[in-house]
Design a protein around this motif. Structure first.
Motif, PDB file in Angstrom:
ATOM      1  N   GLU A 270      33.501  37.391  29.714  1.00  0.00           N
ATOM      2  CA  GLU A 270      33.588  36.245  28.895  1.00  0.00           C
ATOM      3  C   GLU A 270      33.933  36.894  27.284  1.00  0.00           C
ATOM      4  OE1 GLU A 270      30.052  34.154  29.163  1.00  0.00           O
ATOM      5  OE2 GLU A 270      30.531  33.085  31.090  1.00  0.00           O
ATOM      6  N   ALA A 271      33.352  38.230  26.935  1.00  0.00           N
ATOM      7  CA  ALA A 271      33.774  38.699  25.802  1.00  0.00           C
ATOM      8  C   ALA A 271      35.088  39.388  25.608  1.00  0.00           C
ATOM      9  CB  ALA A 271      32.689  39.636  25.433  1.00  0.00           C
ATOM     10  N   VAL A 272      35.852  39.441  26.668  1.00  0.00           N
ATOM     11  CA  VAL A 272      36.980  40.092  26.694  1.00  0.00           C
ATOM     12  C   VAL A 272      38.207  39.314  25.747  1.00  0.00           C
ATOM     13  CG1 VAL A 272      39.118  41.007  27.984  1.00  0.00           C
ATOM     14  CG2 VAL A 272      36.631  41.384  28.855  1.00  0.00           C
ATOM     15  N   GLU A 273      38.110  38.027  25.877  1.00  0.00           N
ATOM     16  CA  GLU A 273      38.999  37.431  25.348  1.00  0.00           C
ATOM     17  C   GLU A 273      39.070  37.629  23.651  1.00  0.00           C
ATOM     18  OE1 GLU A 273      42.523  35.667  25.044  1.00  0.00           O
ATOM     19  OE2 GLU A 273      41.609  36.044  26.923  1.00  0.00           O
ATOM     20  N   PRO A 274      37.898  37.521  22.993  1.00  0.00           N
ATOM     21  CA  PRO A 274      37.802  37.793  21.567  1.00  0.00           C
ATOM     22  C   PRO A 274      38.356  39.145  21.384  1.00  0.00           C
ATOM     23  CG  PRO A 274      35.689  36.769  22.432  1.00  0.00           C
ATOM     24  CD  PRO A 274      36.458  36.794  23.555  1.00  0.00           C
ATOM     25  N   VAL A 275      38.148  40.159  21.932  1.00  0.00           N
ATOM     26  CA  VAL A 275      38.355  41.593  21.753  1.00  0.00           C
ATOM     27  C   VAL A 275      39.960  41.597  22.070  1.00  0.00           C
ATOM     28  CG1 VAL A 275      38.419  43.933  22.878  1.00  0.00           C
ATOM     29  CG2 VAL A 275      36.391  42.615  22.812  1.00  0.00           C
ATOM     30  N   HIS A 293      45.940  40.667  30.786  1.00  0.00           N
ATOM     31  CA  HIS A 293      45.449  39.739  31.863  1.00  0.00           C
ATOM     32  C   HIS A 293      44.081  40.059  32.342  1.00  0.00           C
ATOM     33  CE1 HIS A 293      49.453  38.087  32.169  1.00  0.00           C
ATOM     34  NE2 HIS A 293      49.842  39.190  32.339  1.00  0.00           N
ATOM     35  N   VAL A 294      43.359  40.798  31.712  1.00  0.00           N
ATOM     36  CA  VAL A 294      42.113  41.372  31.981  1.00  0.00           C
ATOM     37  C   VAL A 294      41.035  40.308  32.302  1.00  0.00           C
ATOM     38  CG1 VAL A 294      39.737  42.620  31.270  1.00  0.00           C
ATOM     39  CG2 VAL A 294      42.305  43.668  31.066  1.00  0.00           C
ATOM     40  N   SER A 295      41.144  39.381  31.450  1.00  0.00           N
ATOM     41  CA  SER A 295      40.013  38.088  31.451  1.00  0.00           C
ATOM     42  C   SER A 295      40.177  37.580  32.949  1.00  0.00           C
ATOM     43  CB  SER A 295      40.379  37.303  30.400  1.00  0.00           C
ATOM     44  OG  SER A 295      40.028  37.771  29.087  1.00  0.00           O
ATOM     45  N   GLU A 296      41.748  37.058  33.156  1.00  0.00           N
ATOM     46  CA  GLU A 296      41.746  36.235  34.554  1.00  0.00           C
ATOM     47  C   GLU A 296      41.335  37.242  35.587  1.00  0.00           C
ATOM     48  OE1 GLU A 296      45.704  36.203  32.287  1.00  0.00           O
ATOM     49  OE2 GLU A 296      43.609  36.420  31.493  1.00  0.00           O
ATOM     50  N   GLN A 297      41.958  38.444  35.693  1.00  0.00           N
ATOM     51  CA  GLN A 297      41.624  39.398  36.727  1.00  0.00           C
ATOM     52  C   GLN A 297      39.939  39.591  36.948  1.00  0.00           C
ATOM     53  OE1 GLN A 297      43.965  42.715  35.492  1.00  0.00           O
ATOM     54  NE2 GLN A 297      45.747  42.013  36.224  1.00  0.00           N
ATOM     55  N   ARG A 332      30.276  46.119  45.579  1.00  0.00           N
ATOM     56  CA  ARG A 332      30.143  47.203  44.731  1.00  0.00           C
ATOM     57  C   ARG A 332      31.557  47.911  44.095  1.00  0.00           C
ATOM     58  NH1 ARG A 332      26.777  53.002  45.439  1.00  0.00           N
ATOM     59  NH2 ARG A 332      27.118  53.676  43.314  1.00  0.00           N
ATOM     60  N   ALA A 333      32.264  47.892  44.991  1.00  0.00           N
ATOM     61  CA  ALA A 333      33.643  48.493  44.560  1.00  0.00           C
ATOM     62  C   ALA A 333      34.313  47.516  43.637  1.00  0.00           C
ATOM     63  CB  ALA A 333      34.836  48.796  45.751  1.00  0.00           C
ATOM     64  N   LEU A 334      34.558  46.194  44.207  1.00  0.00           N
ATOM     65  CA  LEU A 334      34.890  45.060  43.255  1.00  0.00           C
ATOM     66  C   LEU A 334      34.316  44.929  41.750  1.00  0.00           C
ATOM     67  CD1 LEU A 334      35.118  42.212  45.952  1.00  0.00           C
ATOM     68  CD2 LEU A 334      36.972  43.196  44.450  1.00  0.00           C
ATOM     69  N   LEU A 335      32.917  45.219  41.621  1.00  0.00           N
ATOM     70  CA  LEU A 335      32.168  45.056  40.310  1.00  0.00           C
ATOM     71  C   LEU A 335      32.644  46.374  39.685  1.00  0.00           C
ATOM     72  CD1 LEU A 335      28.932  43.519  41.413  1.00  0.00           C
ATOM     73  CD2 LEU A 335      30.927  42.486  40.193  1.00  0.00           C
ATOM     74  N   ASP A 336      32.610  47.469  40.437  1.00  0.00           N
ATOM     75  CA  ASP A 336      33.082  48.705  39.744  1.00  0.00           C
ATOM     76  C   ASP A 336      34.292  48.651  38.881  1.00  0.00           C
ATOM     77  OD1 ASP A 336      30.551  49.941  40.248  1.00  0.00           O
ATOM     78  OD2 ASP A 336      31.631  51.054  42.164  1.00  0.00           O
ATOM     79  N   THR A 337      35.235  48.277  39.806  1.00  0.00           N
ATOM     80  CA  THR A 337      36.653  47.951  38.955  1.00  0.00           C
ATOM     81  C   THR A 337      36.894  47.301  38.036  1.00  0.00           C
ATOM     82  OG1 THR A 337      37.630  48.370  41.465  1.00  0.00           O
ATOM     83  CG2 THR A 337      38.909  47.702  39.803  1.00  0.00           C
ATOM     84  N   THR A 338      35.994  45.929  38.248  1.00  0.00           N
ATOM     85  CA  THR A 338      36.035  44.906  37.078  1.00  0.00           C
ATOM     86  C   THR A 338      35.358  45.330  35.966  1.00  0.00           C
ATOM     87  OG1 THR A 338      35.927  43.293  39.004  1.00  0.00           O
ATOM     88  CG2 THR A 338      35.476  42.457  36.923  1.00  0.00           C
ATOM     89  N   GLY A 339      34.340  46.187  35.971  1.00  0.00           N
ATOM     90  CA  GLY A 339      33.593  46.489  34.801  1.00  0.00           C
ATOM     91  C   GLY A 339      34.180  47.503  34.098  1.00  0.00           C
ATOM     92  N   GLU A 340      35.023  48.405  34.656  1.00  0.00           N
ATOM     93  CA  GLU A 340      35.718  49.342  34.041  1.00  0.00           C
ATOM     94  C   GLU A 340      37.065  48.780  33.359  1.00  0.00           C
ATOM     95  OE1 GLU A 340      37.242  51.935  37.209  1.00  0.00           O
ATOM     96  OE2 GLU A 340      35.317  52.804  37.611  1.00  0.00           O
ATOM     97  N   ALA A 341      37.565  47.643  33.992  1.00  0.00           N
ATOM     98  CA  ALA A 341      38.547  46.850  33.336  1.00  0.00           C
ATOM     99  C   ALA A 341      38.004  46.193  32.094  1.00  0.00           C
ATOM    100  CB  ALA A 341      39.325  45.642  34.398  1.00  0.00           C
ATOM    101  N   VAL A 342      36.787  45.507  32.088  1.00  0.00           N
ATOM    102  CA  VAL A 342      36.282  45.005  31.171  1.00  0.00           C
ATOM    103  C   VAL A 342      35.897  45.735  29.759  1.00  0.00           C
ATOM    104  CG1 VAL A 342      34.123  43.617  30.387  1.00  0.00           C
ATOM    105  CG2 VAL A 342      35.651  42.966  32.479  1.00  0.00           C
TER     106      VAL A 342
END
Length: 443
Positions: A270-275, A293-297, A332-342
């Protein structure tokens, strides 16, 4: 009858004249034994001694052949190699020789009745000669058999080693099956079904039946292999059954941990969009377009992770342990990838701010890396190796072009950072190559 009795009386009268030599003859009525004395009786005794010696040789050969047959059977029960097959062929050939000399011995024995009254000295001598020859042949073949058996020692040793392993291996397999069954009973007593482990253990039932049927039916080598396989599989079932309570507890912990982490990633997303807004406002498109497109992904990945978490929770409730474990790994793999993108969005803004404030710091880092590589390339040389000089000269030119690229109203700081990062990597590659070459030369 009367005439034969009269002859006996006449011979009795002549006995003193015969200088003590007994003349074989029947006594009255034909029922008495005729004797030939002196040398004749000695020939009978020598023939009998030859017969006894031949009989002893025959017995020794027969006993040795029986022992060798056991040796061959021991080898063939375990070993199907060409060497073992040749041993069988050699034993069969020896058997034919043994049959041959045995028939000769039996024929010699049957040909002469050394106990009959009418045996004369010449017949006794012939009997002795034939029996001696039979004995010598029996002894010669016995020697061949002994030498043949000595040559089988390596094969027999290997076979006996295999046979010595057989009973302990089968017993270990049985104990492993019992241990696996006990471990399953224990976890079931704790409310855990372990259906997949029970199925794996049940599949070993036919193998236990074959083990119980023994090596006589299935062969020693196959039985040993089966025992090892049953032991290994049963031990695996037992180990997994004993770990099952811990595994269930670990799955429960992971479910809780990943739910918490999914919530944290959602909050960070949720904090990605302001960044991104800040990046768009302060830097050129090239500096942030790959992040737009990081927020939507991130939102989509978190939703997918939550769905897999729900499926994992259901699998845990149904005690489908492998399914639950696989689903949690996916989460875990999904959250790892998403966390890195965020994190990438925030990290991008931080690095761009730093370079925009002081681009010289990045330039100095790159130049230092190149100069360090150049000094190493010149050590002990008047001229650098072209293989090393060429990439380092190109690295200097890339630094200059990157610095020149910052001129203008909207500099591409991200390209600047990537270029200098590539320069440092190139310099590090040259350093590694030089050290590898020099290390190889030292050896």
């Amino acid at each position: 009858m009367a005439s034969r009795g009269g002859a006996a009386v006449r011979l009795a009268v002549l006995l003193p004249v015969l200088v003590g030599v007994l003349v074989p003859q029947s006594f009255a009525g034909g029922g008495g034994r005729r004797w030939f004395g002196g040398r004749g009786e000695s020939q009978r005794a020598e023939a009998q001694a030859a017969k006894d010696a031949a009989a002893a040789a025959f017995y020794e050969l027969d006993t040795a052949q029986r022992g060798l047959r056991i040796t061959i059977e021991t080898i063939t029960a375990v070993d199907g190699s060409g060497e073992a097959l040749r041993a069988v062929e050699g034993f069969e050939a020896l058997g034919r020789r043994i049959d041959e000399v045995s028939r000769a011995y039996i024929s010699a024995v049957d040909a002469h009745d050394l106990d009959r009254d009418e045996l004369d000295a010449g017949t006794a001598v012939r009997a002795r000669g034939e029996l001696d020859r039979a004995r010598e042949e029996l002894e010669r073949v016995k020697g061949e058999l002994d030498r043949f058996e000595e040559g089988l020692a390596p094969l027999l040793g290997r076979a006996e080693t295999q046979l010595a392993r057989l009973a302990p291996a089968v017993e270990r397999a049985r104990q492993a099956l019992r241990g696996a069954g006990d471990a399953l009973d224990s976890v079931r007593g704790k409310g855990l079904r372990a259906d997949d482990l029970a199925a794996r253990l049940a599949a070993l039932g036919p193998e236990l039946t074959r083990l119980n049927e023994g090596a006589g039916r299935h062969g020693v080598a196959e039985t040993l292999q089966r025992a090892d396989r049953v032991l290994r599989d049963a031990e695996a079932v037992r180990t997994e059954a004993e770990r099952l309570p811990e595994r269930a507890a670990e799955i429960d912990r992971r479910l809780v941990s990943l739910r918490t982490r999914a919530q944290a990633v959602t909050t960070r997303a949720e904090a990605v969009e302001p960044v991104l807004s800040e990046l768009r406002r302060r830097y050129s498109v090239a500096c942030w377009q790959d992040l737009q497109h990081v927020s939507e992904q991130a939102a989509g990945a978190v939703r997918q992770a939550e769905e897999r978490l729900a499926e994992a929770s259901a699998a845990r409730a149904e005690q489908r342990w492998p399914d639950a474990t696989a689903l949690l790994s996916t989460v875990r793999a999904l959250l790892d990838t998403t966390g890195e993108a965020v994190s990438a969005a925030g990290e991008r803004l931080r690095r761009l701010d730093a370079v925009a404030k002081d681009p010289k710091a990045e330039t100095d880092r790159a130049r230092f890396a190149v100069r360090d590589a150049q000094r190493l390339a010149m050590e002990g040389r008047n001229q650098p190796d072209p293989r090393h000089a060429r990439p380092l000269d190109e690295a200097v030119a890339r630094i200059d072009r990157a610095v020149d690229g910052l001129e203008g109203r909207h500099p591409d700081y991200w390209h600047f950072l990537m270029e200098l990062e590539a320069v440092r990597a190139s310099a590090a590659g040259v350093v590694a190559a030089i050290r590898e070459e020099r290390g190889a030369g030292a050896h």
